[in-house]
Design an enzyme around this catalytic site. Sequence first.
Site, PDB file in Angstrom:
ATOM      1  N   ILE A   1       0.853  -1.208   0.000  1.00  0.00           N
ATOM      2  CA  ILE A   1       0.000   0.000   0.000  1.00  0.00           C
ATOM      3  C   ILE A   1       0.880   1.246   0.000  1.00  0.00           C
ATOM      4  O   ILE A   1       0.572   2.247  -0.662  1.00  0.00           O
ATOM      5  CB  ILE A   1      -0.976  -0.021   1.200  1.00  0.00           C
ATOM      6  CG1 ILE A   1      -1.773  -1.333   1.195  1.00  0.00           C
ATOM      7  CG2 ILE A   1      -1.934   1.172   1.146  1.00  0.00           C
ATOM      8  CD1 ILE A   1      -2.608  -1.579   2.438  1.00  0.00           C
TER       9      ILE A   1
ATOM     10  N   ASP B   1      12.362   2.725   4.402  1.00  0.00           N
ATOM     11  CA  ASP B   1      11.881   1.340   4.502  1.00  0.00           C
ATOM     12  C   ASP B   1      13.079   0.481   4.871  1.00  0.00           C
ATOM     13  O   ASP B   1      14.191   0.725   4.398  1.00  0.00           O
ATOM     14  CB  ASP B   1      11.303   0.895   3.144  1.00  0.00           C
ATOM     15  CG  ASP B   1      10.409  -0.323   3.255  1.00  0.00           C
ATOM     16  OD1 ASP B   1       9.194  -0.192   2.977  1.00  0.00           O
ATOM     17  OD2 ASP B   1      10.923  -1.417   3.606  1.00  0.00           O
ATOM     18  N   ASN B   2      12.860  -0.545   5.717  1.00  0.00           N
ATOM     19  CA  ASN B   2      13.996  -1.415   6.061  1.00  0.00           C
ATOM     20  C   ASN B   2      14.163  -2.554   5.048  1.00  0.00           C
ATOM     21  O   ASN B   2      15.102  -3.347   5.158  1.00  0.00           O
ATOM     22  CB  ASN B   2      13.854  -1.965   7.492  1.00  0.00           C
ATOM     23  CG  ASN B   2      12.603  -2.820   7.657  1.00  0.00           C
ATOM     24  OD1 ASN B   2      11.961  -3.202   6.681  1.00  0.00           O
ATOM     25  ND2 ASN B   2      12.264  -3.124   8.894  1.00  0.00           N
TER      26      ASN B   2
ATOM     27  N   GLY C   1       9.553  -5.024   2.167  1.00  0.00           N
ATOM     28  CA  GLY C   1       9.367  -4.095   1.054  1.00  0.00           C
ATOM     29  C   GLY C   1      10.300  -4.418  -0.115  1.00  0.00           C
ATOM     30  O   GLY C   1      11.242  -5.210   0.017  1.00  0.00           O
TER      31      GLY C   1
ATOM     32  N   PHE D   1       4.699  -5.064  10.665  1.00  0.00           N
ATOM     33  CA  PHE D   1       4.514  -6.464  10.284  1.00  0.00           C
ATOM     34  C   PHE D   1       3.014  -6.727  10.285  1.00  0.00           C
ATOM     35  O   PHE D   1       2.285  -6.203  11.134  1.00  0.00           O
ATOM     36  CB  PHE D   1       5.229  -7.386  11.275  1.00  0.00           C
ATOM     37  CG  PHE D   1       6.731  -7.268  11.233  1.00  0.00           C
ATOM     38  CD1 PHE D   1       7.405  -7.015  10.029  1.00  0.00           C
ATOM     39  CD2 PHE D   1       7.488  -7.419  12.383  1.00  0.00           C
ATOM     40  CE1 PHE D   1       8.795  -6.917   9.988  1.00  0.00           C
ATOM     41  CE2 PHE D   1       8.874  -7.320  12.343  1.00  0.00           C
ATOM     42  CZ  PHE D   1       9.528  -7.069  11.152  1.00  0.00           C
TER      43      PHE D   1
ATOM     44  N   TYR E   1      -1.713  -8.941  16.183  1.00  0.00           N
ATOM     45  CA  TYR E   1      -1.551  -7.941  15.123  1.00  0.00           C
ATOM     46  C   TYR E   1      -2.568  -6.808  15.293  1.00  0.00           C
ATOM     47  O   TYR E   1      -2.221  -5.625  15.326  1.00  0.00           O
ATOM     48  CB  TYR E   1      -1.712  -8.605  13.740  1.00  0.00           C
ATOM     49  CG  TYR E   1      -1.947  -7.604  12.644  1.00  0.00           C
ATOM     50  CD1 TYR E   1      -0.933  -6.726  12.262  1.00  0.00           C
ATOM     51  CD2 TYR E   1      -3.196  -7.513  12.007  1.00  0.00           C
ATOM     52  CE1 TYR E   1      -1.150  -5.780  11.274  1.00  0.00           C
ATOM     53  CE2 TYR E   1      -3.417  -6.573  11.020  1.00  0.00           C
ATOM     54  CZ  TYR E   1      -2.393  -5.706  10.662  1.00  0.00           C
ATOM     55  OH  TYR E   1      -2.626  -4.758   9.697  1.00  0.00           O
TER      56      TYR E   1
ATOM     57  N   LYS F   1      -2.196  -2.539  16.467  1.00  0.00           N
ATOM     58  CA  LYS F   1      -2.756  -1.385  15.755  1.00  0.00           C
ATOM     59  C   LYS F   1      -3.686  -0.573  16.666  1.00  0.00           C
ATOM     60  O   LYS F   1      -3.715   0.651  16.604  1.00  0.00           O
ATOM     61  CB  LYS F   1      -3.504  -1.858  14.501  1.00  0.00           C
ATOM     62  CG  LYS F   1      -2.596  -2.490  13.443  1.00  0.00           C
ATOM     63  CD  LYS F   1      -1.763  -1.435  12.731  1.00  0.00           C
ATOM     64  CE  LYS F   1      -0.888  -2.032  11.648  1.00  0.00           C
ATOM     65  NZ  LYS F   1      -0.192  -1.018  10.843  1.00  0.00           N
TER      66      LYS F   1
END
Length: 322
Positions: free
Chosen positions: A11, A30-31, A35, A75, A140, A144
């Site tokens: 996204i 970004d790591n 990605g 994640f 997860y 959030k």
Amino acid sequence: MILVMGGAGYIGSHTVKHLLDNGYKVIVADNLIYGHREAVDERAKFVCADLLDKDSLDNLFKNNQIAAVVHFAAFAYVGESVENPEKYYYNNVIGTLNLLHAMLTYGVKKIVFSSTCATYGEPQYTPIDEQHPQNPINPYGRTKLVIEQIFADYEKAYGLKYIALRYFNAAGCSADGKIGESHNPETHLIPLVLKAIKGERKDIKIFGTDYDTPDGTCIRDYIHVEDLALAHRLAIEKLNSYCGYINLGTGIGTSVKEIIIAAEKVSGKKCLIEYVERRAGDPARLFANNTKAKEILGWQPQYTDIKDIIQTAWNWELNKRY
Ligand code: UDP
């Protein structure tokens, strides 16, 4: 300049492209654990940085004039979060605290955040509006929800301006075929169906056919990734006048069987199906009341026919770059 954390992901990369197409200057951090470097538009500046590395975050803010942050870096494998919650709480929650610390240190007070309908848990009613109780049923979803609560506290104490966007099921790929969905491992229904149709996988397993729905399979609200990208830009533009959380879905429910039928129509090929047991933690139906997104953001999904969404995913599946 807009900082997109996690801008090499699915996204995130579509949002980066949309922001650039609409005249924004973008820096992506970004790591690259999940990605793809190739997913980052070449017009964006790119920095390899990890949310758990406070020094690299500090450098990001020190060396760039950042007006607002869009934060995707997380994640997002539900099953893995049950088996290894520490990985999720560390990366998602501590990582966000580090990001907020750097933001506040450098006086950056605007953030748009990737939240999820998974914060609602088992639905008490549908369509789900933003007033629906939040009782996530896996780590997860809890990461959030905790982050949403941190934002609310930071708003009161530090004047943080945030919009948490609660996505339903992101789907599809960019209409020009340049970027798309590429997860490893892939767990999402639409790419798995298309891989089965292509012959890359033996079949698609349907998780449960005895749900209380018209065809017995689960109903979800599939929203095109470019409609999500658009909503992120509108949210950035609304941060001065609105702070809070907003659902992002089409409001249309589509069953697993309907997805497979639509994918067969789009591709012109049959999909081999195996019927298996229910997957743990899957509610029968999840779809959004998206009135708030329409009213507050002035957002309107452009993709409302599931075949059009799947067509973009199929184009990508046939010509994947990464
Ligand atoms: N699903 C399925 N087979 C698969 C993957 C998913 O039947 O191989 C179903 C899943 O049970 C859910 C829907 O497809 O009802 C969407 O699942 P996905 O993992 O794409 O997204 P989720 O709704 O879990 O976020």
